[in-house]
Design a protein around this motif. Structure first.
Motif, PDB file in Angstrom:
ATOM      1  N   LEU A 452     -22.249  54.612 117.917  1.00 52.29           N
ATOM      2  CA  LEU A 452     -21.621  54.255 116.639  1.00 52.29           C
ATOM      3  C   LEU A 452     -22.031  55.223 115.529  1.00 52.29           C
ATOM      4  O   LEU A 452     -21.198  55.662 114.725  1.00 52.29           O
ATOM      5  N   ILE A 453     -23.315  55.560 115.487  1.00 52.72           N
ATOM      6  CA  ILE A 453     -23.805  56.466 114.437  1.00 52.72           C
ATOM      7  C   ILE A 453     -23.204  57.866 114.606  1.00 52.72           C
ATOM      8  O   ILE A 453     -22.730  58.471 113.635  1.00 52.72           O
ATOM      9  N   SER A 455     -20.440  58.642 116.115  1.00 52.40           N
ATOM     10  CA  SER A 455     -19.007  58.565 115.821  1.00 52.40           C
ATOM     11  C   SER A 455     -18.766  58.686 114.320  1.00 52.40           C
ATOM     12  O   SER A 455     -17.854  59.404 113.875  1.00 52.40           O
ATOM     13  N   TYR A 456     -19.585  57.988 113.545  1.00 49.99           N
ATOM     14  CA  TYR A 456     -19.444  58.040 112.085  1.00 49.99           C
ATOM     15  C   TYR A 456     -19.748  59.445 111.555  1.00 49.99           C
ATOM     16  O   TYR A 456     -19.024  59.968 110.689  1.00 49.99           O
ATOM     17  N   ILE A 457     -20.811  60.064 112.089  1.00 51.12           N
ATOM     18  CA  ILE A 457     -21.199  61.402 111.625  1.00 51.12           C
ATOM     19  C   ILE A 457     -20.101  62.423 111.913  1.00 51.12           C
ATOM     20  O   ILE A 457     -19.724  63.219 111.046  1.00 51.12           O
ATOM     21  N   TYR A 459     -16.950  61.828 112.484  1.00 50.90           N
ATOM     22  CA  TYR A 459     -15.747  61.468 111.701  1.00 50.90           C
ATOM     23  C   TYR A 459     -15.846  61.977 110.264  1.00 50.90           C
ATOM     24  O   TYR A 459     -14.855  62.442 109.687  1.00 50.90           O
ATOM     25  N   LYS A 460     -17.043  61.918 109.693  1.00 50.43           N
ATOM     26  CA  LYS A 460     -17.231  62.312 108.288  1.00 50.43           C
ATOM     27  C   LYS A 460     -17.554  63.797 108.121  1.00 50.43           C
ATOM     28  O   LYS A 460     -17.688  64.272 106.993  1.00 50.43           O
TER      29      LYS A 460
END
Length: 498
Positions: A452-453, A455-457, A459-460
């Motif tokens: 999850l972490i 994926s967020y990194i 994505y951003k």
């Protein structure tokens, strides 16, 4: 509406449909083009990893059918020290993958051979530091409270591991070097031949000569070094004329930056490899240590088979991201990430379903014990769930490697695996008494949070900014192109355009 107006509206509608069809056709062609590029990298890379790991499994299979104690000793040594060092070597060689991939994308071909030589220097030094851990593996495991009989068998076989350790320095780095320039098909061929050689040699040493566990490890060393020698012949023999121009003293320049990137890469990957090894180590504290270690090591091997496929896709993600960053195309980076994630998801679901379908039957490839088979069947649900979680995480790691973000991912791994996953696993095994299955389940939670972490990194991430960083890195690390090499480099660019 008048006839002329209707006719105009129909024309506009048909024009819109034609544009949509063209857009759809263009998208399909773009996806197909990306998939072909991806598999051109991923298929040989996956074949290399699967066949290389297959050599380790062949050794385990012959040992398991020869001696249950030998199986437990080899599983303990392989799943702890060998796996840990393998992770470090694989991680450190990913620095070669990052730099060679970006140099290839930026058309700095002459730097790729220099990066390869630097990686040999750094990785050989690192491998030498780990030799004492192999030599004293038995005493260290006894100090940790492992079964005395099993660790005494470890004392008898550790010397066979040292040559294998040094072979990893060359096979890993040359695979990354060739992969970055789309020439790793030869690696897939060589690793397949090596697996066949390994099966024949191991059978001869174990069954015909009767060398037992020593014969199995001798076969492993013969197959691993045969790949190294063949790779040397390929690289030095003129099949990489644009990227290998001979040994150079430039390889001794900028070793500190190379070491830093290699250490962060090694730290990132070894945290992942060591994570699963903790479960094998904890299995040694159970009442029936032989069965527990053997059962989980079989599950771990099954998991690693699928992981190696994902690592092949990791390599594809890394090279595609690195190449496009080197070219300065941020939009192509985003598109590559989306395509490889979808492909990985499909493969992961299929592998998970197969694990559920076959359960404990997998164990008979390694052992004739019904107890081991029942233990593997009991772990099959957790195994299939682990494979499902493994769909996305390696791809995200590959993207990070391609962009040179290893340090950040290493800290994420450290926090999620060892600050969350391991403590939760210990709670489930010690307080709720769920056994090895509880430990594994808790550690799976760490993998889920890490995914999850990351994926967020990803994505951003501002990929336009990453393009600028790549250009700066290339300016800092690139040496001036010798005039004698200019014409060959230009000809290579012409070949790429074709």
């Amino acid at each position: 509406m008048s006839g002329a107006g209707r006719e105009m509206a129909e024309r506009l509608l048909r024009g819109s449909e034609i544009e949509q069809r063209r857009g759809s056709l263009y998208l399909k062609k773009k996806i197909w083009s990306e998939v072909k590029k991806m598999w051109r990298i991923a298929l040989p890379s996956t074949l290399f990893r699967v066949m290389s790991f297959g050599c380790i499994v062949v050794a385990q299979a012959f040992i398991g059918h020869n001696s249950e104690m030998g199986l437990a000793a080899y599983a303990l040594l392989q799943s702890t020290f060998i796996r840990f060092i393998y992770g470090v070597m694989a991680g450190m060689s990913s620095a070669t993958e990052t730099l060679c991939g970006q140099a290839y994308g930026a058309q700095q071909y002459h730097m790729m051979g220099i990066y390869l030589q630097r990686s040999w220097i750094v990785d050989t030094f690192t491998a030498t530091l780990f030799v004492p851990f192999i030599v004293f593996a038995g005493p260290i495991l006894r100090l940790l409270g492992q079964n005395t009989e099993i660790t005494k068998t470890v004392d008898e076989i550790y010397l066979w591991v040292i040559p294998y350790l040094y072979s990893l320095v060359f096979t890993m780095t040359m695979q990354m070097y060739l992969q970055a320039q789309m020439k790793n098909a030869i690696i897939g061929v060589l690793s397949t031949i090596a697996l066949v050689l390994d099966i024949v040699a191991t059978w001869w040493f174990v069954r015909v000569i009767g060398m037992g566990i020593h014969g199995a490890l001798l076969g492993l060393n013969i197959s691993s070094w045969s790949v190294v020698i063949a790779e040397f012949v390929y690289v030095f023999g003129g099949w990489c004329p644009h990227t290998w121009t001979g040994f150079s003293t430039a390889a001794f320049l900028d070793l500190i930056p190379m070491l830093k990137l290699s250490i962060s890469s090694g730290f990132m990957i070894c945290l992942e490899y060591w994570y699963m090894s903790i479960i094998v180590l904890m299995s040694g504290y159970t009442k029936d240590a032989n069965t527990a270690i053997s059962a989980f090591s079989i599950c771990q091997y099954t998991y690693t088979w699928e992981l190696n496929i994902c690592l092949g896709l990791l390599g594809a993600a890394c090279v595609r991201v690195a190449n496009e960053l080197g070219k300065g195309d941020a939009e192509a980076v985003r598109f590559s990430i989306k395509v490889v994630l979808v492909v990985s998801a499909v493969i992961g679901v299929i592998c998970s379903a197969l694990c559920l379908a076959f359960g404990g039957q997998i164990s008979y490839l390694f052992s004739d014990s019904h107890q081991v088979s029942n233990a593997v069947a009991d772990l099959s649900i957790v195994l299939s769930m682990s494979i499902l979680l493994n769909i996305i995480q390696p791809i995200l790691s590959g993207v990070a490697i391609g962009a040179g973000m290893q340090s950040m991912v290493a800290f994420v791994n450290l926090a999620t695996y060892y600050a969350i996953g391991v403590p939760l696993g210990f709670i489930l095994i010690n307080i709720f008494h769920f056994g090895v299955k509880g430990l594994w389940s808790g550690m799976m939670a760490g993998v889920g949070i890490q995914t999850l972490i990351l994926s967020y990194i990803i994505y951003k991430t501002d990929w336009e900014m990453e393009v600028k960083k790549t250009k700066e890195r290339m300016k800092t690390w690139t040496l001036k192109l010798p005039s004698a090499e200019s014409s060959s480099t230009i000809s290579m660019r012409d070949e790429e355009r074709k």
